[in-house]
Design an enzyme around this catalytic site. Structure first.
Site, mmCIF file in Angstrom:
data_model
loop_
_atom_site.group_PDB
_atom_site.id
_atom_site.type_symbol
_atom_site.label_atom_id
_atom_site.label_comp_id
_atom_site.label_asym_id
_atom_site.label_seq_id
_atom_site.Cartn_x
_atom_site.Cartn_y
_atom_site.Cartn_z
ATOM 1 N N HIS A 171 2.815 1.114 0.680
ATOM 2 C CA HIS A 171 2.055 2.258 0.201
ATOM 3 C C HIS A 171 2.015 2.212 -1.328
ATOM 4 O O HIS A 171 2.870 1.610 -1.968
ATOM 5 C CB HIS A 171 2.712 3.564 0.643
ATOM 6 C CG HIS A 171 2.588 3.820 2.112
ATOM 7 N ND1 HIS A 171 3.541 3.436 3.017
ATOM 8 C CD2 HIS A 171 1.615 4.429 2.828
ATOM 9 C CE1 HIS A 171 3.173 3.805 4.243
ATOM 10 N NE2 HIS A 171 2.005 4.407 4.153
ATOM 11 N N CYS A 276 10.958 13.268 1.020
ATOM 12 C CA CYS A 276 10.915 14.700 0.725
ATOM 13 C C CYS A 276 9.556 15.102 0.159
ATOM 14 O O CYS A 276 8.850 14.290 -0.438
ATOM 15 C CB CYS A 276 12.025 15.096 -0.250
ATOM 16 S SG CYS A 276 11.890 14.318 -1.856
#
Lengths: 285, 1025
Positions: A171, A276
């Site tokens: 990514h 997160c």
């Protein structure tokens, strides 16, 4: 909207999701995940939560793990949050799409404006999106397509949204991140450097770029918890994980470095950006 | 200043046409005479007015008429049938009045599309100029003869009138931007008006034509005014700005809607009519250049208009925002328009009257109100500022989007903005080309090309092509790019390329002020804060009422044509309006043949590149890019950071602007101009060096003629060769692009492969570009601007020249004191030797008499035209030339024994005895510009180079002496030009003078003419030899 770049990292809350046992078995998310030490992974996850809460002073929300969602802890893939708006992603892997539900609910409860992708042709992993404080870069990776990027642009209209081709099985956020409002950090791999060059060509704003020996080290989080003006932190992979990059990270002098470890979770493809979600419930204050 | 440049180019164009007419004058005259004969009134009038007019201006008029033809000589190239056509057209037009409108429109289109003059042709014309000169003189003489007797004869008078009109047109165009000269012109025009009014009905109908313009303003109201049909865009724009009480107007522009999709900017330098073609005269007032930092605008009223524009942009969706931003901006709008939130008052406001977003929801309105409450205490101006602070950060702020397709046919959008060119696919930015990266912008047919610097690891530039919907769209995009680049990135506008020179493409250049200039200018704004009323955003509901009211007030406020004059430019043109559409009509037909001609040549000669915009050398940021990088590096090293910079382009920072503001722009610009000149000269010098001895001049007229031709030819050849090269390069690039259609990815591909293969052929280009990269200054792209290419070498030197230096540059036209030998030579075969020197101080405001005004104009026109002829050197027309004083004695320059009386604005006639010349009757007229450059005057400095160039033609000998000196770090280039005109017959001195001046000015538009001395000698002086 504040001063450009100042919005970067403003946060009051952090959202994480527990590590299910299914992650260790490698059965989730389809194939290819190596077996990992579940206990260690959970420990790492717990430490991460602790740092977010105690070291950074964030309100921490932890979603319970779901066995049906082995990759649930990687909730960074499920949403893109900027300001008061959360774009609920549409992960490329259909197996992961149910992950977004819990996240959506949590974000909604936090008062964010929820935007859905609403396009069957669009795929978007949240960790393909890099927000620099001034603009968005969306990595066109294996998981994110042009249509997905377009929806990002549609959602965050105040900002330029540029597409960056990402080569290799990663990514965008796993090879680069923000080390400060004007600093892009990136790994030294070809893919990372290529992405950085592409971003440099696309941006209207001057950024400095810091190259780190490890790509994974670039997956860091620049966070400004609390009130405006509070000193910023950089949540990054520590020396235990990536010893080679520590020295380079020390060059980021304006931030307080907060090292964490997630080497076990990394085996499942996780990075700090995916473990997160941070947000501010009062982004415009 | 900038506008002047624009107009100058315009003038040239027109003069070309005129020139074409000039040769055909006779047929025309005949026609007109016939027409006019019918009207007795005319005769009467003529007899009345003509005496005065004639006595003063007739010689000049004649000059003018001839000048055009001289200047271009194009007419000679026009096949006879074409010529005839022209004259027919003229007649027809005159008779038909409005009928012709279509024709002009058509013509215009062609012109627009093929503005590019044929280089070859022009050069030839230039070369022939000298040849032509004698002819003209003859012609002139003839005319004179005719006219003088004709004073009493009705027939000739009309002809004269026509001429006069033409003159005036010219004058008008030239002066339009020079407010100082306005006064004169007005007087003149007044005369014309009177004449016309009394004259034949035919003319009256033509001349009274004015058009009603409607301009939709940013607050939704409409401004209406009458405009002369031939008025240029600037006139209307000035009127509108005046109506709006707007001083910082360079950010704004007028646009007209060609189609729902296509919005065109009205070019201030061109006639409105030609731009509109057959569209209705409806305009909208818009922001054209969005200030990157609105807080740097000087006046609140400017910010207010910017706010209005942005509100429009937001409401229409052109400027996308998030919900929050819509709400925030809306709340500032409320604060600015309604003041502090008042619960009671709030109830009375229906927020749905405001449009905060393209689609407005109740939720949004609530949010707006919620935020409005938090703005308590903000003044309207503060609220506007806050509005702008937030709006300017929007990613699409100031981005002008154009639909296009990439090489694969994928729909994309090209966004032109302050920083460069952005490529969007859908809403995504997929590529970006910052201005520093772009080397060249061009369009051909419906294709738009940019040539970009090689990326880090690449060696070759690449050309990227985009397909626009049609040719006009491509050209529009190209123009917008040129304008944006100039406005945001250049210190001063680039001079429009000269028509005659090898410009391959449109000669369009942005003629307005750059941002840097306008910022500097606005620092000078010193007026009490203008009162203005912020109209409510509830425009939609108010418009109906508002319009009527506003219009009425407008009518009252806006000065009528006559009154306007007080305002300068706008006024001038207004006044002119009345006298005449006739003129325009006359002229526009002439364009037809011209256009055809060009086309024909194009086909044969034309290169592939249609229109090219090369980045100019006076970039502001170019250097900064690197500097910025270095600075950052330094910082980085200090903090022990080794950082690579992602982007060398600095975002516009106040600091930089500040700096720029501090540095005197005018000086910089001047320096540039000087540079240009200097370069031109140098190149010229080289070419002419062979012939550069004074002895050359002593040849007999015939011989001289021949030699001059040779010289010219040489020059031409050289240029052609170069041109050919460049063209080839371009072509190859283009081909490359075209050949690799499939290769282009959605992301605008580079055509590198082919280009690289052609690297050999590209070498010239690439090398030059690489040079420029290194220097960071050499941004001239050689391909289309040959002279500039040559200049490039000199760039550094030029840069050193302080701004003052440029001013020091001197141009002298025709110095009579030319060495005795010369005179002798000239006079050998002639009865009369006329040497005229004239100092043209273009902007001298004080001249008021009609006569002088006319004269001046002539001069400038002539100068332009002549310039072409003499050297054939391309130069930019610099109208802004500041009058300056020449230092009388320059070391290398031949003796200047002339006594000059320097008087800024007044022409002094003095008989000066020239030392070496022993002629019987001598008359010397000296003009000197008012500003005395002390440095230049006394100290002669170190001589760097001195060169003399001589060219002869039948009746003229031109000697150019160029010296370059360095004084205290200031390099100064001085050119003295002596033109000896020899004639057997009575020579029109004025004409000769004008010619000389024109030549000087045209050749070195970048320099200032500091002194012109006209010296007439009526007796042949053989003893001097």
């Amino acid at each position: 909207m504040g001063t450009p770049g100042e919005g970067l990292g403003r946060c009051s809350h952090a959202l994480i999701r527990g590590v299910p046992q299914s992650l260790a078995s490698g059965e989730g998310a389809g194939a290819g995940l190596p077996a990992l030490d579940l206990a260690k992974a959970q420990r790492e996850h717990g430490v991460l939560g602790g740092k977010l809460r105690q070291r950074l002073g964030l309100q921490l929300l932890e979603l319970p793990p779901e066995e049906s969602l082995p990759l649930g802890p990687l909730l960074g893939d499920t949403a893109v949050i900027q300001g008061d708006t959360a774009l609920i992603a549409r992960p490329w892997s259909s197996a992961r799409r149910p992950e977004v539900d819990g996240v959506r609910q949590a974000l909604q409860d936090l008062g964010l404006r929820i935007v859905e992708m609403g396009d069957e042709n669009a795929t978007l992993d949240g960790t393909d999106v890099l927000f620099t404080g001034r603009e968005f870069f969306v990595g066109l990776s294996k998981w994110t397509n042009h249509r997905g990027a377009e929806i990002v642009a549609d959602t965050f209209r105040d900002f330029a949204v540029s597409t960056v081709p990402v080569s290799g099985p990663c990514h965008l956020r796993s090879i680069c991140g923000m080390g400060g409002p004007r600093t892009v950090v990136a790994g030294s791999s070809d893919a990372a450097q290529k992405a950085v060059r592409a971003m440099a060509a696309l941006t209207d704003h001057p950024y400095a770029s810091l190259t780190l020996p490890d790509d994974a080290a670039a997956d860091c989080l620049f966070l400004r918890p609390g009130l405006p003006g509070a000193p910023p932190f950089l949540l990054h992979r520590g020396g235990g994980d990536l010893p080679n990059s520590q020295e380079a990270l020390q060059k980021l002098s304006d931030v307080t470095l907060v090292p964490v470890s997630c080497s076990e979770l990394e085996k499942a493809g996780a990075g700090l950006s995916s473990l997160c979600l941070v947000l501010s419930t009062r982004p415009h204050s | 200043m900038t506008t002047e440049v624009g107009s100058a180019s315009e003038v040239k164009k027109e003069s070309d046409q005129l020139g074409a007419d000039g040769t055909k004058e006779k047929p025309k005259e005949v026609a007109e005479n016939q027409q006019n004969q019918s009207s007795d009134l005319e005769e009467e009038k003529d007899s009345q007015s003509s005496p005065s007019a004639k006595s003063q201006s007739s010689p000049r008029r004649q000059k003018r008429q001839k000048d055009p033809s001289e200047s271009r000589g194009i007419s000679r190239f026009i096949p006879p049938w074409l010529k005839k056509q022209k004259s027919y057209n003229l007649v027809a037009i005159k008779d038909g009045g409005d009928k012709k409108e279509p024709t002009p429109a058509v013509v215009e289109e062609q012109v627009l599309d093929k503005e590019e003059p044929l280089p070859e042709e022009e050069r030839q014309a230039t070369g022939d100029a000298e040849e032509a000169a004698p002819r003209k003189q003859q012609v002139i003489n003839v005319d004179i003869e005719e006219e003088k007797p004709s004073v009493s004869s009705p027939e000739t008078q009309p002809a004269e009138e026509v001429r006069k009109e033409r003159e005036e047109e010219k004058v008008k165009e030239i002066q339009e931007d020079k407010s100082e000269e306005t006064a004169k012109r007005e007087t003149k025009e007044v005369q014309t008006n009177e004449l016309n009014g009394e004259k034949a009905v035919q003319k009256a109908t033509k001349k009274t034509k004015s058009v009603e313009c409607k301009v939709t303003l940013l607050d939704g109201t409409e401004y209406t005014c009458d405009l002369e049909k031939r008025a240029k865009g600037q006139v209307l724009f000035d009127k509108v700005c005046e109506h709006l009480n707007l001083l910082e107007k360079d950010y704004f522009g007028l646009s007209f809607q060609e189609s729902p999709e296509q919005k065109n900017w009205l070019d201030p330098a061109k006639q409105i009519k030609r731009q509109l073609r057959n569209l209705p005269w409806l305009f909208t007032f818009n922001v054209k250049f969005y200030p990157p930092d609105p807080s740097q605008l000087t006046e609140d009223i400017t910010r207010y208009f910017l706010c209005l524009q942005l509100r429009q942009d937001i409401a229409s969706g052109r400027l996308p925002c998030s919900f929050v931003t819509h709400a925030l901006l809306g709340s500032y709008t409320l604060q600015a328009e309604l003041g502090d939130y008042d619960p009671e008052e709030h109830a009375s406001h229906d927020l749905s009257d405001f449009q905060f977003a393209p689609s407005q929801t109740k939720e949004l309105e609530e949010k707006v109100v919620e935020l409005h409450k938090t703005h308590r205490g903000l003044s309207p101006a503060q609220a506007d500022s806050q509005f702008l602070e937030n709006a300017k950060r929007l990613s699409m702020y100031g981005v002008d989007l154009h639909h296009a397709k990439d090489s694969e046919g994928v729909d994309i959008k090209l966004g032109v903005c302050a920083n460069g060119l952005l490529i969007y696919k859908d809403r995504l930015r997929i590529n970006r080309f910052a201005w520093p990266k772009i080397l060249k912008i061009s369009y051909k047919r419906s294709n738009f090309y940019i040539k970009v610097r090689p990326a880090e690891q690449e060696q070759f530039e690449s050309t990227i092509g985009f397909k626009l919907p049609n040719h006009r769209a491509a050209k529009r995009l190209w123009k917008v790019c040129v304008e944006h680049h100039t406005f945001y990135r250049l210190v001063s506008p680039e001079q429009p390329p000269k028509t005659k020179f090898l410009t391959l493409g449109s000669k369009f250049r942005y003629s307005g002020r750059t941002q840097a200039q306008t910022r500097q200018a606005s620092t000078l704004i010193d007026r009490p804060v203008p009162h203005f009323e912020r109209t409510s955003s509830k425009r939609a509901s108010r418009i109906l009422d508002g319009v009527a009211v506003v219009d009425q007030s407008l009518m009252k406020d806006s000065p009528g044509p006559g009154e306007v004059s007080a305002y300068g430019r706008g006024a001038v043109s207004t006044a002119i309006v009345q006298d005449g559409d006739g003129r325009r009509d006359i002229r526009s037909p002439t364009k037809v043949p011209h256009v055809h001609l060009i086309e024909g040549k194009k086909n044969s000669l034309r290169v592939e590149g249609d229109n090219i915009y090369v980045r100019h050398s006076n970039l502001m940021l170019e250097d900064l890019d690197k500097a910025q990088e270095d600075i950052l590096r330094h910082q980085a090293s200090i903090s022990e950071l080794k950082r690579n910079f992602m982007e060398s382009t600095p975002e516009p920072r106040p600091n930089e602007w500040e700096k720029r503001r501090i540095t005197p722009l005018s000086l910089q610009m001047q320096g540039r101009k000087g540079d240009h000149l200097f370069k031109d000269i140098l190149s010229m010098t080289e070419k002419y060096q062979m012939a550069s001895t004074w002895t050359v001049e002593e040849k007999k007229a015939q011989a001289a003629d021949k030699s001059s031709h040779e010289t010219l030819n040489v020059v031409e050849e050289k240029k052609q060769a170069e041109v050919g090269k460049d063209e080839r390069v371009i072509t190859e690039e283009m081909n490359g692009k075209e050949l690799s259609p499939g290769s282009g990815p959605g992301d605008s591909r580079k055509v590198e492969p082919l280009t690289q293969k052609d690297s050999a052929s590209l070498s010239s280009e690439s090398s030059s570009s690489s040079e420029s990269e290194e220097e960071e200054t050499g941004l001239y792209r050689p391909p289309n601007l040959l002279p500039e290419e040559e200049e490039e070498e000199e760039e550094e030197e030029v840069e050193e020249e302080p701004s003052q230096a440029s001013q020091v540059v001197e141009r002298e036209a025709a110095v009579p004191e030319a060495s005795p030998g010369r005179h002798a030579g000239a006079s050998v075969s002639t009865v009369e030797t006329v040497t005229q020197e004239h100092v043209v101080a273009p902007k001298i405001p004080t001249e008021k008499s009609v006569h002088e005004g006319a004269f001046k104009q002539d001069v400038s026109e002539d100068t332009e035209d002549e310039q072409h002829k003499v050297n054939g050197e391309v130069s930019h027309v610099d109208i802004d030339v500041l009058p300056q004083i020449i230092c009388c004695s320059e070391p290398p320059v031949v003796k200047t024994e002339m006594v000059t009386i320097s008087d800024a604005s007044q022409r002094t006639e003095i008989s000066t005895k020239e030392v070496p010349i022993v002629q019987t009757e001598t008359k010397t007229i000296t003009y000197e510009s008012p500003q005395i450059d002390g440095g230049a005057a006394g100290d002669s400095g170190t001589l760097l180079t001195a060169q003399t160039i001589t060219s002869d033609s039948v009746s003229t000998t031109t000697t150019t002496h160029i010296t370059k000196t360095i004084k205290g770090g200031i390099s100064e280039t001085r050119i003295e030009k002596r033109i000896v005109i020899t004639g057997d017959t009575d020579i029109d001195h004025d004409q000769a003078l004008a010619q000389a001046i024109r030549e000087a000015r045209e050749q070195h538009p970048d320099m200032s003419v500091t002194r012109v001395v006209v010296h007439k000698e009526t007796e042949l002086d053989e003893g001097e030899e």
